[in-house]
Design a protein around this motif. Sequence first.
Motif, PDB file in Angstrom:
ATOM      1  N   ALA A  90      -3.237   0.951  14.943  1.00 34.17           N
ATOM      2  CA  ALA A  90      -3.847  -0.207  14.427  1.00 34.17           C
ATOM      3  C   ALA A  90      -3.078  -0.713  13.353  1.00 34.17           C
ATOM      4  O   ALA A  90      -2.220   0.057  12.679  1.00 34.17           O
ATOM      5  N   ASN A  91      -3.423  -1.946  12.918  1.00 30.80           N
ATOM      6  CA  ASN A  91      -2.720  -2.583  11.759  1.00 30.80           C
ATOM      7  C   ASN A  91      -3.586  -1.977  10.366  1.00 30.80           C
ATOM      8  O   ASN A  91      -4.486  -1.258  10.593  1.00 30.80           O
ATOM      9  N   GLN A  92      -2.746  -1.722   9.488  1.00 28.32           N
ATOM     10  CA  GLN A  92      -3.161  -1.106   8.268  1.00 28.32           C
ATOM     11  C   GLN A  92      -2.580  -1.649   6.901  1.00 28.32           C
ATOM     12  O   GLN A  92      -1.285  -1.799   6.943  1.00 28.32           O
ATOM     13  N   LYS A  93      -3.506  -2.174   6.000  1.00 28.16           N
ATOM     14  CA  LYS A  93      -2.921  -2.806   4.852  1.00 28.16           C
ATOM     15  C   LYS A  93      -3.254  -1.876   3.501  1.00 28.16           C
ATOM     16  O   LYS A  93      -4.359  -1.492   3.762  1.00 28.16           O
ATOM     17  N   VAL A  94      -2.465  -1.656   2.940  1.00 30.10           N
ATOM     18  CA  VAL A  94      -2.531  -0.930   1.597  1.00 30.10           C
ATOM     19  C   VAL A  94      -2.244  -1.701   0.445  1.00 30.10           C
ATOM     20  O   VAL A  94      -1.441  -2.404   0.154  1.00 30.10           O
ATOM     21  N   GLN A  95      -3.540  -1.959  -0.184  1.00 32.16           N
ATOM     22  CA  GLN A  95      -3.752  -3.024  -1.309  1.00 32.16           C
ATOM     23  C   GLN A  95      -3.724  -2.544  -2.654  1.00 32.16           C
ATOM     24  O   GLN A  95      -4.553  -1.501  -2.746  1.00 32.16           O
ATOM     25  N   LEU A  96      -3.412  -3.090  -3.622  1.00 33.52           N
ATOM     26  CA  LEU A  96      -3.291  -2.510  -5.032  1.00 33.52           C
ATOM     27  C   LEU A  96      -3.409  -3.640  -5.863  1.00 33.52           C
ATOM     28  O   LEU A  96      -2.612  -4.835  -5.633  1.00 33.52           O
ATOM     29  N   ASP A  97      -4.656  -3.737  -6.451  1.00 31.70           N
ATOM     30  CA  ASP A  97      -4.574  -4.926  -7.752  1.00 31.70           C
ATOM     31  C   ASP A  97      -4.531  -4.505  -8.858  1.00 31.70           C
ATOM     32  O   ASP A  97      -4.963  -3.244  -9.334  1.00 31.70           O
ATOM     33  N   PHE A  98      -4.051  -5.370  -9.942  1.00 29.63           N
ATOM     34  CA  PHE A  98      -3.823  -5.163 -11.279  1.00 29.63           C
ATOM     35  C   PHE A  98      -3.735  -6.372 -12.097  1.00 29.63           C
ATOM     36  O   PHE A  98      -3.551  -7.257 -11.438  1.00 29.63           O
ATOM     37  N   SER A  99      -3.551  -6.317 -13.325  1.00 28.74           N
ATOM     38  CA  SER A  99      -3.235  -7.587 -14.173  1.00 28.74           C
ATOM     39  C   SER A  99      -1.815  -7.947 -14.157  1.00 28.74           C
ATOM     40  O   SER A  99      -1.071  -7.444 -13.635  1.00 28.74           O
ATOM     41  N   TYR A 100      -1.906  -9.401 -13.930  1.00 26.31           N
ATOM     42  CA  TYR A 100      -0.676 -10.138 -13.890  1.00 26.31           C
ATOM     43  C   TYR A 100       0.482  -9.855 -14.866  1.00 26.31           C
ATOM     44  O   TYR A 100       0.215  -9.625 -15.851  1.00 26.31           O
ATOM     45  N   GLN A 101       1.716  -9.238 -14.161  1.00 29.09           N
ATOM     46  CA  GLN A 101       2.694  -8.624 -15.284  1.00 29.09           C
ATOM     47  C   GLN A 101       3.978  -8.618 -14.131  1.00 29.09           C
ATOM     48  O   GLN A 101       3.875  -8.535 -13.034  1.00 29.09           O
ATOM     49  N   PRO A 102       5.099  -8.223 -15.004  1.00 28.87           N
ATOM     50  CA  PRO A 102       6.456  -8.077 -14.078  1.00 28.87           C
ATOM     51  C   PRO A 102       6.440  -6.595 -13.696  1.00 28.87           C
ATOM     52  O   PRO A 102       6.019  -5.531 -14.485  1.00 28.87           O
ATOM     53  N   VAL A 103       6.558  -6.406 -12.595  1.00 23.69           N
ATOM     54  CA  VAL A 103       6.411  -4.945 -11.908  1.00 23.69           C
ATOM     55  C   VAL A 103       7.568  -4.479 -11.136  1.00 23.69           C
ATOM     56  O   VAL A 103       8.202  -5.465 -10.560  1.00 23.69           O
ATOM     57  N   ARG A 104       7.645  -3.113 -11.055  1.00 19.95           N
ATOM     58  CA  ARG A 104       8.572  -2.401 -10.040  1.00 19.95           C
ATOM     59  C   ARG A 104       7.486  -1.903  -9.117  1.00 19.95           C
ATOM     60  O   ARG A 104       6.687  -1.219  -9.309  1.00 19.95           O
ATOM     61  N   ILE A 105       7.882  -2.109  -7.827  1.00 21.25           N
ATOM     62  CA  ILE A 105       6.987  -1.566  -6.678  1.00 21.25           C
ATOM     63  C   ILE A 105       8.143  -0.336  -5.944  1.00 21.25           C
ATOM     64  O   ILE A 105       9.214  -1.064  -5.443  1.00 21.25           O
ATOM     65  N   VAL A 106       7.480   0.529  -5.652  1.00 25.05           N
ATOM     66  CA  VAL A 106       8.142   1.492  -4.691  1.00 25.05           C
ATOM     67  C   VAL A 106       7.344   2.124  -3.706  1.00 25.05           C
ATOM     68  O   VAL A 106       6.253   2.688  -4.146  1.00 25.05           O
ATOM     69  N   VAL A 107       7.699   1.820  -2.722  1.00 23.79           N
ATOM     70  CA  VAL A 107       6.950   2.278  -1.281  1.00 23.79           C
ATOM     71  C   VAL A 107       7.767   3.603  -0.737  1.00 23.79           C
ATOM     72  O   VAL A 107       8.966   3.489  -0.362  1.00 23.79           O
ATOM     73  N   THR A 108       7.116   4.704  -0.884  1.00 21.91           N
ATOM     74  CA  THR A 108       7.897   6.068  -0.420  1.00 21.91           C
ATOM     75  C   THR A 108       7.324   6.627   0.670  1.00 21.91           C
ATOM     76  O   THR A 108       6.071   6.519   0.839  1.00 21.91           O
ATOM     77  N   ALA A 109       8.049   6.955   1.927  1.00 21.52           N
ATOM     78  CA  ALA A 109       7.675   7.749   3.125  1.00 21.52           C
ATOM     79  C   ALA A 109       7.531   9.071   2.832  1.00 21.52           C
ATOM     80  O   ALA A 109       8.451   9.934   2.404  1.00 21.52           O
ATOM     81  N   ASN A 110       6.156   9.773   3.019  1.00 22.97           N
ATOM     82  CA  ASN A 110       6.096  11.125   2.737  1.00 22.97           C
ATOM     83  C   ASN A 110       5.744  11.689   4.159  1.00 22.97           C
ATOM     84  O   ASN A 110       4.612  11.679   4.818  1.00 22.97           O
ATOM     85  N   LEU A 111       6.701  12.205   5.058  1.00 22.51           N
ATOM     86  CA  LEU A 111       6.705  12.435   6.050  1.00 22.51           C
ATOM     87  C   LEU A 111       6.906  14.066   6.699  1.00 22.51           C
ATOM     88  O   LEU A 111       7.981  14.584   6.074  1.00 22.51           O
ATOM     89  N   ASP A 112       6.308  14.389   7.635  1.00 25.20           N
ATOM     90  CA  ASP A 112       6.609  15.771   8.067  1.00 25.20           C
ATOM     91  C   ASP A 112       7.443  15.560   9.515  1.00 25.20           C
ATOM     92  O   ASP A 112       7.532  14.371   9.971  1.00 25.20           O
ATOM     93  N   PRO A 113       8.015  16.491  10.012  1.00 23.45           N
ATOM     94  CA  PRO A 113       8.682  16.424  11.100  1.00 23.45           C
ATOM     95  C   PRO A 113       8.001  15.676  12.499  1.00 23.45           C
ATOM     96  O   PRO A 113       6.852  16.045  12.622  1.00 23.45           O
TER      97      PRO A 113
END
Length: 127
Positions: A90-113
Amino acid sequence: NTPDANRPWRWDSVFSQPLDTPDDLAFIDIYIHYTDNDGSYVECFEYAAGVTLHTFRGPSGGEVDVRVENYWTGQLVAQKTQDLHAAQWANQKVQLDFSYQPVRIVVTANLDPGENLSFDGMTFWQK
């Protein structure tokens, strides 16, 4: 990117049109990027007031961590970890809300074998 600069990481991609997938899966791009390498990450920078990661949950889904930091200070602005393992795709959206600002976004995979993370894209919110 990879935590070990001496070891290239692999994000593979597949053309989404010919995939044999359930009819209820929707793709925002013609390619889906995915990895089965634990610790692989995507890093981007943007002025935003929120971000949505577009991904999928399913039988081989791992876990994804989305971390948002202030671009100038490095201070944590928002963070969310989402388990993407499910019985059916199924489709999945992961949403984060915060105040408007310059940001660095890091999406990391935490995977088991045997697990993977699919990356279909990101939407940045301005307000």
